[in-house]
Design an enzyme around this catalytic site. Structure first.
Site, PDB file in Angstrom:
ATOM      1  N   ARG A  65       0.796  -1.148   0.144  1.00 56.69           N
ATOM      2  CA  ARG A  65       0.013   0.237   0.083  1.00 56.69           C
ATOM      3  C   ARG A  65       0.881   1.327  -0.092  1.00 56.69           C
ATOM      4  NH1 ARG A  65      -3.594  -2.418   5.025  1.00 56.69           N
ATOM      5  NH2 ARG A  65      -1.691  -3.532   5.100  1.00 56.69           N
ATOM      6  N   GLN A 109      12.487 -14.708   6.574  1.00 56.80           N
ATOM      7  CA  GLN A 109      11.193 -15.488   5.894  1.00 56.80           C
ATOM      8  C   GLN A 109      11.243 -15.132   4.643  1.00 56.80           C
ATOM      9  OE1 GLN A 109       7.697 -12.825   6.625  1.00 56.80           O
ATOM     10  NE2 GLN A 109       6.178 -14.545   6.379  1.00 56.80           N
ATOM     11  N   GLY A 148       2.220 -14.153   5.536  1.00 52.42           N
ATOM     12  CA  GLY A 148       1.393 -13.788   6.452  1.00 52.42           C
ATOM     13  C   GLY A 148       2.338 -13.368   7.670  1.00 52.42           C
ATOM     14  N   ASP A 154       5.992  -1.523  11.510  1.00 48.94           N
ATOM     15  CA  ASP A 154       5.302  -0.580  10.860  1.00 48.94           C
ATOM     16  C   ASP A 154       4.274   0.023  11.947  1.00 48.94           C
ATOM     17  OD1 ASP A 154       3.271  -2.514  11.199  1.00 48.94           O
ATOM     18  OD2 ASP A 154       2.437  -1.978   9.122  1.00 48.94           O
ATOM     19  N   LYS A 175      32.973  25.981   5.041  1.00 49.67           N
ATOM     20  CA  LYS A 175      32.760  24.355   4.742  1.00 49.67           C
ATOM     21  C   LYS A 175      34.413  24.158   5.544  1.00 49.67           C
ATOM     22  CE  LYS A 175      35.290  21.696   2.671  1.00 49.67           C
ATOM     23  NZ  LYS A 175      36.234  21.022   1.701  1.00 49.67           N
TER      24      LYS A 175
END
Ligand code: UD1
Ligand code: CA
Length: 482
Positions: free
Chosen positions: A24, A86, A91, A116, A369
């Protein structure tokens, strides 16, 4: 009672599910590598898990597993992390099952987290583990972290029986209309008795709408087998939100930032003129009475002292700033250090470990810098200072440039104390300018300048045509002779 104590003393292991692609997200990047507060989602979960001091943190990886592994190891020591591959993403139940060889016969409590769900707090997890261990005096076989949401769409629903006890979890895609109306959801975060989890997991089937092995079937199977299932219902919905798409990710970023700013206003006494249009990393710290104007971005491990002013449009990343520093509009400050009472900008650029010592000043269109600007020194206009060390109370005139690069290598420039570099001076490095020296406007300084000496003028003369080949050279030599 004895049993309870046994439970409390049980070892804690953590398992984080992070093998999915995250369809998604519509991304080429695995979901758990997407960034929140500029850190991969998985790093948030790992850091929180580590604060519980578990014996081991197992991370189930698959999609872009090597990259996920690298991200995790930025957060965890190798001895505390164990990676479980995995192979196919069948699932969440299958993901846990991948850890079977490591955990099946281990006597521990297994805290399962989702890669997540990054906002979960350590205190919440500790309370979940506590309830798991003490449920009904002897502990539960499984404790599920749940929350009530106004809009539960997309989440697994918690179905309770007539007595209000846990019955099962039903996924959105498998839910009846009646079940869809339930607003108590599964956070995807659970505690399990490790052995009982793996026993039940072998009975999980994939006869559901998605054809997947659901971890969410395990609590129901355990209950059927007469085990106790506990529910720990939390009240902060944001903590439990998962990231499944970019809208949720952006919402989460906003919530996290809003919380950080709120905490800084209430606890640290920082003024934000327009909190909604300001971005501050959770990792940053800002001192009392500092004022932050709209559209300022403060990223990473940035520390800002008391009484500073940061005007609009400025970005500060991984930098250290003292007290009473004034940073005007539209500056970019990355990996830099600015000491007390300095002034910067507008439109200045500090990077590559640039350092400004106390009361020094950098003005418009000045870039520093890997340069140290000494105490009380000034570079007020249109200047590039790279690989330079500048002493105290020195003035760098407008348009000064350290010519630090010869096309192959970078060279250093050293400028002493009380030096006056005239406007438009080119300092061709490597070069040193002694204390008290002065350079005239437009000077091109190619050799070291002794102390208290005035130099001026431009030595630029045509030496050779860089494109002229040896042949042409030979040719022109012949014609010269003719
Ligand atoms: C899951 C739960 C749902 C819960 C929600 C909370 C299941 C079946 N559903 O749904 O009840 O409300 O989390 O956020 O568990 N993963 C793997 N391997 C896989 C599949 C997934 O490692 O084969 C990982 C993903 O990378 C992710 C986590 O497991 O980190 C959750 O997977 P996801 O597909 O997002 O589950 P949800 O549909 O959100
Ligand atoms: Ca999810």
């Amino acid at each position: 009672m004895e049993q309870r104590e046994e439970n409390v003393l049980k070892q804690l292991d953590v398992l984080i599910l992070a093998a999915g692609l995250g369809t998604r997200m519509r991304s080429n990047l695995a979901k758990v590598l997407h960034r929140l507060d500029n850190r991969p989602l998985i790093n948030h979960v790992c850091r929180t898990a580590a604060t519980l001091a578990p014996r081991k943190i197992y991370v189930v990886i698959g999609h872009q597993g090597e990259d996920v592994r690298r991200a995790v190891l930025e957060e965890l020591d190798e001895e505390h992390a164990e990676f479980v591959w995995q192979k196919e993403q069948l699932g969440t139940g299958d993901a846990v099952n991948a850890a079977r060889p490591f955990l099946e016969n281990v006597d521990s409590t297994l805290l399962v987290l989702s890669g997540d769900v990054p906002m979960i707090r350590a205190e919440t997890l500790a309370a979940l583990v506590q309830q798991h261990h003490t449920h009904r005096g002897k502990g539960a076989a499984c404790t599920i972290l749940t929350v009530k949401l106004d809009d539960p769409t997309g989440y697994g629903r918690i179905v309770r029986d007539s007595e209000g006890l846990f019955s099962k979890i039903v996924e959105q895609k498998d839910a009846s209309e009646e079940e869809k109306a339930i607003n108590e959801i599964n956070s995807g975060i659970y505690c399990f008795d490790t052995r009982k989890l793996f026993d039940a997991l072998s009975k999980v089937k994939n006869d559901n709408a998605q054809g997947e092995y659901y971890l969410t079937d395990v609590p129901h199977l355990l209950r059927e087998a007469g085990e106790d299932i506990a529910i720990y219902r939390h009240n902060d919905a944001h903590e439990i939100e998962g990231v499944n798409n970019r809208v949720q990710l952006a919402d989460m970023e906003r919530i996290l930032c809003r919380r950080t700013i709120r905490r800084m206003m209430l606890d640290y006494g920082v003024t934000f003129i327009d909190p909604k249009n300001t971005y501050v990393s959770e990792q940053a710290s800002i001192g009392r009475d500092t004022v932050i104007y709209p559209n300022v971005v403060i990223e990473g491990d940035t520390r800002i002292g008391d009484g500073c002013t940061i005007r609009s449009g400025t970005r500060i990343t991984n930098s250290k700033i003292g007290y009473a520093v004034e940073i005007l509009d539209n500056c970019v400050i990355v990996d830099a250090e600015i000491s007390n009472q300095c002034t910067v900008g507008p439109m200045a650029h500090l990077r590559g470990h640039a350092k400004m010592e106390e009361k020094s000043k950098v003005g418009n269109f000045v870039e520093l810098k890997k340069t140290i600007l000494g105490r009380g020194s000034k570079a007020s206009h249109l200047t590039y200072l790279g690989d330079a060390t500048i002493g105290e109370k020195t003035n760098i005139g407008a348009g000064t440039i350290t010519c630090n690069y010869d096309g192959k290598n970078k060279h250093a420039t050293e400028i002493g104390n009380n030096v006056r570099i005239g406007s438009d001076t080119m300092l061709v490095a490597p070069v040193r300018v002694g204390d008290g020296a002065v350079t005239g406007a437009g000077s091109v300084v190619t050799r070291d300048v002794p102390e208290d000496t005035l130099v001026y003028g431009a030595p630029a003369k045509v030496r050779k045509n860089l494109k002229e080949t040896e042949e042409e050279k030979a040719e022109s030599q012949t014609s010269n002779q003719a």
